[in-house]
Design a protein around this motif. Structure first.
Motif, PDB file in Angstrom:
ATOM      1  N   SER A 442       0.857  -1.193   0.000  1.00 50.35           N
ATOM      2  CA  SER A 442       0.000   0.000   0.000  1.00 50.35           C
ATOM      3  C   SER A 442       0.887   1.236   0.000  1.00 50.35           C
ATOM      4  N   LEU A 443       0.413   2.246  -0.698  1.00 52.41           N
ATOM      5  CA  LEU A 443       1.156   3.487  -0.827  1.00 52.41           C
ATOM      6  C   LEU A 443       0.175   4.637  -0.620  1.00 52.41           C
ATOM      7  N   ARG A 444       0.477   5.518   0.356  1.00 54.73           N
ATOM      8  CA  ARG A 444      -0.411   6.661   0.602  1.00 54.73           C
ATOM      9  C   ARG A 444       0.432   7.887   0.941  1.00 54.73           C
ATOM     10  N   ARG A 445      -0.196   9.024   0.749  1.00 53.01           N
ATOM     11  CA  ARG A 445       0.482  10.281   1.022  1.00 53.01           C
ATOM     12  C   ARG A 445      -0.358  11.104   1.994  1.00 53.01           C
ATOM     13  N   GLU A 446       0.286  11.608   3.058  1.00 52.98           N
ATOM     14  CA  GLU A 446      -0.365  12.494   4.016  1.00 52.98           C
ATOM     15  C   GLU A 446       0.479  13.748   4.117  1.00 52.98           C
ATOM     16  N   ASN A 447      -0.094  14.855   3.611  1.00 52.78           N
ATOM     17  CA  ASN A 447       0.639  16.114   3.534  1.00 52.78           C
ATOM     18  C   ASN A 447       1.926  15.902   2.730  1.00 52.78           C
ATOM     19  N   ASN A 448       3.085  16.101   3.331  1.00 52.76           N
ATOM     20  CA  ASN A 448       4.353  15.903   2.617  1.00 52.76           C
ATOM     21  C   ASN A 448       5.065  14.635   3.072  1.00 52.76           C
ATOM     22  N   ILE A 449       4.306  13.660   3.550  1.00 54.09           N
ATOM     23  CA  ILE A 449       4.872  12.405   4.023  1.00 54.09           C
ATOM     24  C   ILE A 449       4.334  11.267   3.156  1.00 54.09           C
ATOM     25  N   MET A 450       5.250  10.426   2.657  1.00 51.16           N
ATOM     26  CA  MET A 450       4.870   9.224   1.900  1.00 51.16           C
ATOM     27  C   MET A 450       5.018   8.008   2.805  1.00 51.16           C
ATOM     28  N   TYR A 451       4.005   7.137   2.798  1.00 48.79           N
ATOM     29  CA  TYR A 451       4.006   5.909   3.575  1.00 48.79           C
ATOM     30  C   TYR A 451       3.896   4.725   2.615  1.00 48.79           C
ATOM     31  N   LEU A 452       4.947   3.879   2.591  1.00 49.26           N
ATOM     32  CA  LEU A 452       4.948   2.651   1.792  1.00 49.26           C
ATOM     33  C   LEU A 452       4.937   1.478   2.764  1.00 49.26           C
ATOM     34  N   THR A 453       3.906   0.638   2.683  1.00 48.09           N
ATOM     35  CA  THR A 453       3.752  -0.470   3.627  1.00 48.09           C
ATOM     36  C   THR A 453       3.678  -1.783   2.869  1.00 48.09           C
ATOM     37  N   ILE A 454       4.493  -2.771   3.291  1.00 47.29           N
ATOM     38  CA  ILE A 454       4.482  -4.121   2.708  1.00 47.29           C
ATOM     39  C   ILE A 454       4.184  -5.106   3.832  1.00 47.29           C
ATOM     40  N   VAL A 455       3.096  -5.853   3.708  1.00 45.46           N
ATOM     41  CA  VAL A 455       2.668  -6.801   4.740  1.00 45.46           C
ATOM     42  C   VAL A 455       2.563  -8.184   4.114  1.00 45.46           C
ATOM     43  N   ASP A 456       3.083  -9.229   4.829  1.00 41.50           N
ATOM     44  CA  ASP A 456       2.966 -10.606   4.327  1.00 41.50           C
ATOM     45  C   ASP A 456       2.377 -11.496   5.412  1.00 41.50           C
ATOM     46  N   ASN A 457       1.976 -12.699   5.035  1.00 41.02           N
ATOM     47  CA  ASN A 457       1.407 -13.670   5.982  1.00 41.02           C
ATOM     48  C   ASN A 457       2.383 -14.799   6.276  1.00 41.02           C
ATOM     49  N   GLY A 458       3.668 -14.498   6.223  1.00 39.02           N
ATOM     50  CA  GLY A 458       4.686 -15.528   6.406  1.00 39.02           C
ATOM     51  C   GLY A 458       4.949 -15.867   7.869  1.00 39.02           C
ATOM     52  N   ILE A 459       6.108 -16.501   8.103  1.00 35.14           N
ATOM     53  CA  ILE A 459       6.437 -17.023   9.436  1.00 35.14           C
ATOM     54  C   ILE A 459       7.058 -15.964  10.342  1.00 35.14           C
ATOM     55  N   GLY A 460       7.387 -14.815   9.827  1.00 34.09           N
ATOM     56  CA  GLY A 460       7.948 -13.764  10.659  1.00 34.09           C
ATOM     57  C   GLY A 460       9.450 -13.878  10.807  1.00 34.09           C
ATOM     58  N   VAL A 461      10.068 -12.777  11.244  1.00 32.62           N
ATOM     59  CA  VAL A 461      11.521 -12.726  11.372  1.00 32.62           C
ATOM     60  C   VAL A 461      12.002 -13.644  12.481  1.00 32.62           C
ATOM     61  N   GLU A 462      11.321 -13.647  13.640  1.00 34.69           N
ATOM     62  CA  GLU A 462      11.764 -14.445  14.785  1.00 34.69           C
ATOM     63  C   GLU A 462      11.758 -15.930  14.465  1.00 34.69           C
ATOM     64  N   ALA A 463      10.770 -16.366  13.650  1.00 35.08           N
ATOM     65  CA  ALA A 463      10.668 -17.788  13.338  1.00 35.08           C
ATOM     66  C   ALA A 463      11.733 -18.240  12.365  1.00 35.08           C
ATOM     67  N   SER A 464      12.310 -17.290  11.609  1.00 34.43           N
ATOM     68  CA  SER A 464      13.337 -17.657  10.625  1.00 34.43           C
ATOM     69  C   SER A 464      14.695 -17.185  11.101  1.00 34.43           C
ATOM     70  N   LYS A 465      15.085 -17.653  12.289  1.00 39.33           N
ATOM     71  CA  LYS A 465      16.329 -17.191  12.912  1.00 39.33           C
ATOM     72  C   LYS A 465      17.547 -17.436  12.033  1.00 39.33           C
ATOM     73  N   GLY A 466      17.526 -18.575  11.311  1.00 37.61           N
ATOM     74  CA  GLY A 466      18.679 -18.885  10.480  1.00 37.61           C
ATOM     75  C   GLY A 466      18.863 -17.897   9.351  1.00 37.61           C
ATOM     76  N   ASP A 467      17.753 -17.206   8.978  1.00 34.54           N
ATOM     77  CA  ASP A 467      17.818 -16.272   7.853  1.00 34.54           C
ATOM     78  C   ASP A 467      17.908 -14.822   8.301  1.00 34.54           C
ATOM     79  N   THR A 468      17.910 -14.596   9.591  1.00 35.19           N
ATOM     80  CA  THR A 468      17.876 -13.220  10.108  1.00 35.19           C
ATOM     81  C   THR A 468      18.989 -12.344   9.559  1.00 35.19           C
ATOM     82  N   PRO A 469      20.237 -12.798   9.441  1.00 34.13           N
ATOM     83  CA  PRO A 469      21.290 -11.927   8.903  1.00 34.13           C
ATOM     84  C   PRO A 469      20.955 -11.352   7.546  1.00 34.13           C
ATOM     85  N   ARG A 470      20.371 -12.176   6.656  1.00 39.57           N
ATOM     86  CA  ARG A 470      20.013 -11.660   5.334  1.00 39.57           C
ATOM     87  C   ARG A 470      18.910 -10.620   5.443  1.00 39.57           C
ATOM     88  N   ILE A 471      17.889 -10.914   6.317  1.00 43.99           N
ATOM     89  CA  ILE A 471      16.799  -9.968   6.482  1.00 43.99           C
ATOM     90  C   ILE A 471      17.329  -8.663   7.057  1.00 43.99           C
TER      91      ILE A 471
END
Length: 514
Positions: A442-471
């Motif tokens: 989602s992409l929205r603009r409020e006054n002079n501020i841009m908000y870009l939001t990316i949301v997923d339904n995955g396992i989350g950062v904590e659950a993928s500890k082995g991959d945390t360095p890349r994230i």
């Protein structure tokens, strides 16, 4: 016959004496050699709280305070032995109700014609109130002598009548030296012009009954004393002033401390001002440094994108055209050879054409990654849509693009490419680490501020500890891009998915291209 009148007179005298004895305003008690009460009058009964019948069954010891009785017992023995004709003692009685009272006892012995002691007669007076008053006076005197403040009493003409120990220590004059002298003569106060112009302290006291001032007095040796003076007026029954009581507290040390604190405050204020000035200077320098860093970061982004665009152009103009020409030549050769030759080298030509087609596709993909053509030609929305379509087909992740309030950023290509790169980096992390099936951008603009939001339904950062360095590395890249334009990237992850939000303040000057 002649003795009858004398007898009558004698009886009348006895009755009169008995009445005096019984109703005398002072306690009268008669005691035996053994210390028993033999006879008492009404006042003695009132003093002790016992009736006559009760007292005649009690001894002197029974109603006396134990400590006092031991002293009186010695005197009582001396009285009966004839060593002393009488004695006077102040002692305590314990009344029937348990109250302890003070009495004055004057006791003497009644003897027969041979000098033998028959009984004692005691005159008893209740002095409880007097003793309590004396105790109060002693307490007050001790209190005045031992308080830390100087206490000075004066008469209505301000002549000293009392001068406690603290006053002696404060001013250096003894009690005897100052009695009768005017207090102003002894303390030698200094008056400010305002104080001289106002009414006198005595007039204030007579009007308000109290006064509280700070003043400068002098010690006997001449050195100044900073003091706090509190005075009250003493009045007689007619309301006229009869004297004054003044307490004087030495506040010289307090004044010194106040002056020292004032100096420290001035020094501290000066240091604070200097430090504030230094901090403001440093802050301005830091702001300028941040502005320069941000400008450099923006310029770096622009240089990187210009380099990417140049490489993409080179790939398109040289490599792309060369590969296309090579592909065309292979098709011409394939169509120009004989059937016998086709059987021998045809498969090789087809395989070469296939490899060449894949190479062209790879080059086009590489050019799109280096610089999406849609972004330059049509803007951020088409570029996102094109990337999402290719991403979903490649990774089998359904991505929804939410542009309810589509921003117009054509005036700022650097911001557009930054938002696109952050979205690409976030989707790449989802494909590599999240194991998600759905994502929303989602992409929205409020006054002079841009908000870009990316949301997923995955396992989350904590659950993928082995991959945390890349994230973490991907997050670092996204944050660096956002910070180049004064923004930031926040990440919120749980077992139900991850949310990445980029916040970028749009610079109006950049948007206007100036």
């Amino acid at each position: 016959m002649t003795e009858k009148p004398n007898t009558l007179k004698s009886n009348a005298d006895r009755i009169h004496l008995a009445a005096i004895y019984e109703h005398a305003p002072i306690g009268i008690v008669e005691g035996s050699l053994e210390g028993m009460h033999v006879n008492v009058n009404e006042e003695f009964c009132r003093i002790t709280g016992y009736d006559r019948a009760e007292l005649l069954t009690l001894r002197v010891k029974d109603i006396s305070y134990q400590e006092d009785y031991l002293k009186e017992a010695q005197l009582y023995a001396q009285l009966f032995s004839g060593e002393i004709p009488s004695y006077k003692i102040e002692k305590r009685y314990i009344r029937k109700d348990g109250q302890i009272i003070w009495v004055e006892v004057i006791r003497s012995t009644v003897r027969n014609s041979e000098g033998k002691a028959l009984y004692t007669v005691g005159i008893v007076q209740d002095i409880t109130e007097r003793r309590q008053g004396e105790a109060r006076i002693r307490f007050q005197a001790d209190l005045l002598e031992n308080v830390h403040d100087a206490i000075v009493a004066t008469d209505d003409l301000l002549r000293i009548t009392s001068w406690n120990r603290a006053a002696e220590e404060l001013y250096g004059w003894t009690h005897e030296e100052v009695l009768g002298r005017p207090i102003i003569e002894v303390t030698r106060p200094e008056f400010t012009p305002e104080q001289r112009a106002s009414i006198t302290v005595q007039e204030k006291l007579n009007k308000h009954n109290a006064s509280n001032v700070e003043a400068t007095h002098h010690h006997r040796n001449g050195h100044a004393l900073e003091v706090e003076v509190r005075s009250i007026t003493l009045r007689g029954e007619d309301g006229q002033a009869t004297g004054y009581v003044t307490s004087v507290r030495d506040i010289s040390r307090r004044k010194q401390v106040e002056e020292a604190l004032q100096q420290l405050n001035l020094q501290l204020e000066s240091r604070v001002q200097d430090r504030t000035s230094q901090l403001l200077t440093s802050n301005r320098a830091l702001v300028e440094s941040r502005k320069r860093l941000q400008a450099l970061s923006q310029r770096l982004v622009e240089v990187q994108e210009e380099e990417r665009r140049a490489i993409a152009r080179e790939l398109h103009d040289r490599v792309g055209q060369t590969l296309s020409a090579l592909n065309l030549n292979l098709l011409i050769i394939k169509n120009g050879i004989s059937e016998d030759t086709k059987q021998s080298i045809g498969p090789r030509i087809d395989d070469s054409i296939h490899l060449l087609t894949e190479t062209i596709s790879l080059v086009r993909g590489l050019m799109n990654e280096l610089r999406p053509a849609n972004l330059d030609d049509y803007g951020l929305k088409p570029a996102l849509q094109a990337y999402i379509a290719d991403y979903s087909a490649r990774y089998n992740v359904k991505v929804l693009l939410d542009l309810a309030d589509e921003p117009v950023l054509r005036q700022n290509p650097s911001v557009e490419i930054t938002l696109l790169r952050i979205a690409q980096e976030a989707l790449t992390n989802i494909a590599r680490h999240a194991h998600a099936t759905d994502a929303t951008i989602s992409l929205r603009r409020e006054n002079n501020i841009m908000y870009l939001t990316i949301v997923d339904n995955g396992i989350g950062v904590e659950a993928s500890k082995g991959d945390t360095p890349r994230i973490s590395h991907g997050l670092k890249i996204m944050r660096e891009r956002a910070e180049a334009f004064g923004g930031n990237v926040n990440i919120d992850s749980s077992e139900n998915g991850t949310k990445v939000e980029a916040i970028i303040a749009i610079d109006t000057l950049l948007q206007n291209g100036t």
